[in-house]
Design a protein around this motif. Structure first.
Motif, PDB file in Angstrom:
ATOM      1  N   ILE B 130       2.821  14.060  69.635  1.00  0.00           N
ATOM      2  CA  ILE B 130       2.250  12.788  70.104  1.00  0.00           C
ATOM      3  C   ILE B 130       1.969  12.811  71.609  1.00  0.00           C
ATOM      4  N   TYR B 141      -4.519  11.140  66.296  1.00  0.00           N
ATOM      5  CA  TYR B 141      -3.150  11.538  65.966  1.00  0.00           C
ATOM      6  C   TYR B 141      -2.529  10.515  65.027  1.00  0.00           C
ATOM      7  N   PRO B 297      -2.657   7.179  69.870  1.00  0.00           N
ATOM      8  CA  PRO B 297      -2.123   7.631  68.588  1.00  0.00           C
ATOM      9  C   PRO B 297      -1.995   6.483  67.591  1.00  0.00           C
TER      10      PRO B 297
END
Lengths: 335, 322
Positions: B130, B141, B297
């Motif tokens: 991450i 992500y 993310p």
């Protein structure tokens, strides 16, 4: 076992394979008694014995096999295979677990037979043959489990018929005061005693030392080399099956990837217990002490409350020390 | 030998179909027909160690997404960083349209990921990495922040009045597992780590039992995987310990243990969703130019599973989707 006659009494004692291991075991035991207060209880001792027995039972077979001059690297995974065959078969077809346990036994004996037969038939070192079996079983464990259950762990079998009776046989425990005694510990003692009797008192015992020490001369004097060695591989698989049954009926489900790495623990137990890597030397009591040293060391660190990151390093030092003590005791004894 | 086999088969036939508790026969019309192919081939590379229920769910999610979007999925895995990098390189060489990969060891994988982006192949990160996915050149992500997940458990334990939790690490040297425990420790300072051998249930149980005997002030056990939590249930019983048990990750038996009250709660990073979203997002990117997460993310966890929502979630765990 040494049969030399030119030694003094003390020397003869020290040259026995289990004596060095016993000295190391006592030293390690006293050490943990001193540093780990939680170690000083009957309950802790039985936890250590339990941990030792799950390694020690298969190590009995592996030790005999090593005295017979061979290795079995598939011994760790076959424990998991044994449980999976039983669990998956009965769950998928909905049959009584006893049938699966029997089928699993046949399967394990067949794997042991195949290991032994291939080694004897081809003359390829058992290290390589059983390395192959190791990988095959590992892959089949994963592949078949995934095919059957759709996941990589077996399903809970606690509701299938036969569970409670099998659990009573393989994974029961009883309490004495506040101490839990797992019957698998008693089975371990039984297997050790049986193995010690076979090795020291019976003709097949002599054969095992003979095929491990010098297979060709053993063959020349009429020892059934092939039969003896194959029986040893089958014995390892049988004991693997036994521990597999314990794991299955204690934990109900199994992860298909488990058991990998334990084959080395069995070999370590045998070596620490005075079994020679080259074969022909060792005995059952020594292997049992080796397994006990492993159980004591791996749990003693926890009982002492030490930083767990050092676990493996500490374990390695302990094992090296045990082997060294063993080695020099034997050397000193055979002077 | 032959006679044995025949006898064995006879016993089996006699006893077949006479027991409860086995598999439920599947419906004949279950199972969806594959959609028409979209023409895209996507490589899916993870650091799965074979035989872990967690990774099995990631893969199941990815495979379902591939069926739903008509993508041809190439799954491969290797826990060794160098070999995982080679797998990514192989995907680049075979000119796939997209690559989804875990970025567990960013330094080791950087070269291969750069080769992919250099060849114009979009890369999506999932599960681990991450912090690093952007600088490596990955577009999106999907995953959980391990530290954040650990902190959420720690916060919940602190609120419940935890004094001395132990955090059980079942794989030595795993960065992700260490991060989880560090997260717990950041909220409850007295948290202590315990190393166990995750490949052997008996060893996990005895080690935990020994720890509970060594220190009676332990009031919470935090396990980092569902199978380890089930071993911890046994250890607790053996040691007659009053410590409470919480865990990362779910599986079917674990969900049942929550329902039975043997485990307080599990924190779920929804691995099925990680696999599913990684494939779907690549599909949407290829087909439509979509960019999920708006530059950041997309978190698939932490999601709490406890007595309040277990009834909803339990059936999903039986289908291996949660």
């Amino acid at each position: 076992m040494s049969r030399s006659t030119s030694m003094g009494r003390a020397g003869r004692l020290l040259a026995r394979p289990e004596v060095g291991a016993l000295v190391a075991a006592v030293a390690i035991f006293l050490f943990f008694l001193a540093v780990a207060p939680a170690f000083r209880s009957a309950g802790s001792l039985f936890t250590v014995l339990y941990q030792s027995s799950t390694i020690g039972i298969v190590a009995v077979g592996v030790g005999m096999l090593m005295i017979g001059g061979e290795f079995d690297l598939s011994a760790g995974v076959i424990v998991t295979s044994a449980g999976l065959v039983n669990s998956l078969f009965c769950w998928y077809f909905g049959v009584n677990l006893w049938i699966g346990a029997l089928l699993s036994l046949l399967f394990c004996l067949a794997v042991g037979f195949l290991n032994g037969w291939l080694v004897m038939r081809t003359g390829i070192p058992s290290f390589l043959i059983t390395l192959g079996t190791f990988f095959v079983l590992q892959g089949v464990n994963l592949g078949v489990t995934k095919l059957v259950t759709g996941s990589v762990s077996s399903t809970d079998i606690a509701d299938i018929d036969g569970f409670s009776s099998l659990q009573a046989v393989f994974a029961s425990s009883f309490g004495i005061g506040d101490v839990t005694v797992w019957t698998i510990v008693l089975f371990w003692f039984f297997f050790v005693a049986l193995s010690a009797w076979i090795l020291q008192r019976t003709r097949p015992g002599n054969w095992i030392y003979a095929v491990g020490g010098a297979a060709e001369s053993a063959r020349a004097v009429g020892v059934p080399v092939v039969r003896t060695k194959i029986s040893l591989f089958v014995t390892v698989s049988f004991l693997g099956w036994f521990v597999g049954m314990h794991n299955l009926y204690r934990f109900n489900t199994l992860q298909a990837g488990n058991g990998v790495g334990n084959e080395f623990l069995y070999i370590i137990a045998a070596v620490v217990g005075g079994t020679l890597l080259t074969g022909g030397f060792g005995n059952a009591i020594g292997v049992a002490i080796g397994a006990f040293i492993f159980g004591m060391t791996s749990l003693g660190i926890v009982y002492a409350g030490w930083d767990p990151n050092w676990f493996r390093a500490f374990l390695g030092v302990m094992l090296l020390l045990a082997v060294l003590v063993n080695h020099y005791a034997r050397k000193w004894g055979s002077r | 030998m032959n006679r044995l086999v025949v006898a064995g088969a006879a016993i089996l036939l006699l006893a077949a179909g006479c027991s409860e508790g086995g598999r439920e026969e599947p419906d004949a019309n279950e199972g969806s027909a594959a959609k028409q192919s979209s023409g895209y081939t996507i490589a899916f590379v993870t650091h799965e160690r074979p035989g872990d229920t967690f990774w099995d769910k990631v893969r199941a999610g990815a495979e379902q997404a591939a069926i739903d979007t008509g993508v041809d999925l190439k799954y491969s895995n290797d826990p060794d960083a160098g070999k995982q990098a080679t797998l990514i390189q192989q995907a680049v060489d075979s000119k796939v349209q997209g690559i989804a990969t875990t970025l567990v060891t960013p330094e080791a994988l950087a070269g291969s990921v750069k080769a992919a982006t250099g060849a114009g192949i979009p890369v999506v990160g999932l599960n681990a990495g991450i912090e690093q996915y952007k600088e490596l050149g990955a577009l999106m992500y999907f995953g959980s922040d391990e530290t954040l997940a650990g902190e959420s458990i720690g916060e919940r334990l602190a609120t419940a009045g935890a004094k001395h939790p132990i955090c059980v690490i079942h794989q030595q040297g795993s960065v992700a597992l260490e991060a989880r425990c560090a997260g717990v420790k950041s909220k409850v300072a007295a948290t202590e780590n315990l190393q166990v051998n995750g490949a052997d249930d008996a060893a996990v149980t005895t080690a935990l039992q020994a720890k509970l005997a060594q220190d009676s002030s332990i009031d919470y056990i935090v396990t980092l995987g569902a199978p380890v939590a089930l071993d911890a249930v046994q250890a607790k019983e053996q040691a007659s310990s009053p410590a409470k048990l919480v865990t990362f990750d779910l599986n079917k038996e674990m969900a049942q243990a929550i329902k039975d009250g043997k485990v307080e709660f599990a924190i779920d990073q929804q691995p099925y969703a990680q696999g599913y979203m990684a494939v779907t997002s690549l599909y949407l990117y290829l087909k439509n130019g979509n960019d999920l997460g708006g530059g950041g993310p997309v978190l698939t966890g932490p999601s709490f599973v406890d007595s309040s929502n277990i009834d909803t979630i339990l059936p999903f765990t039986e289908k291996n989707t949660r």
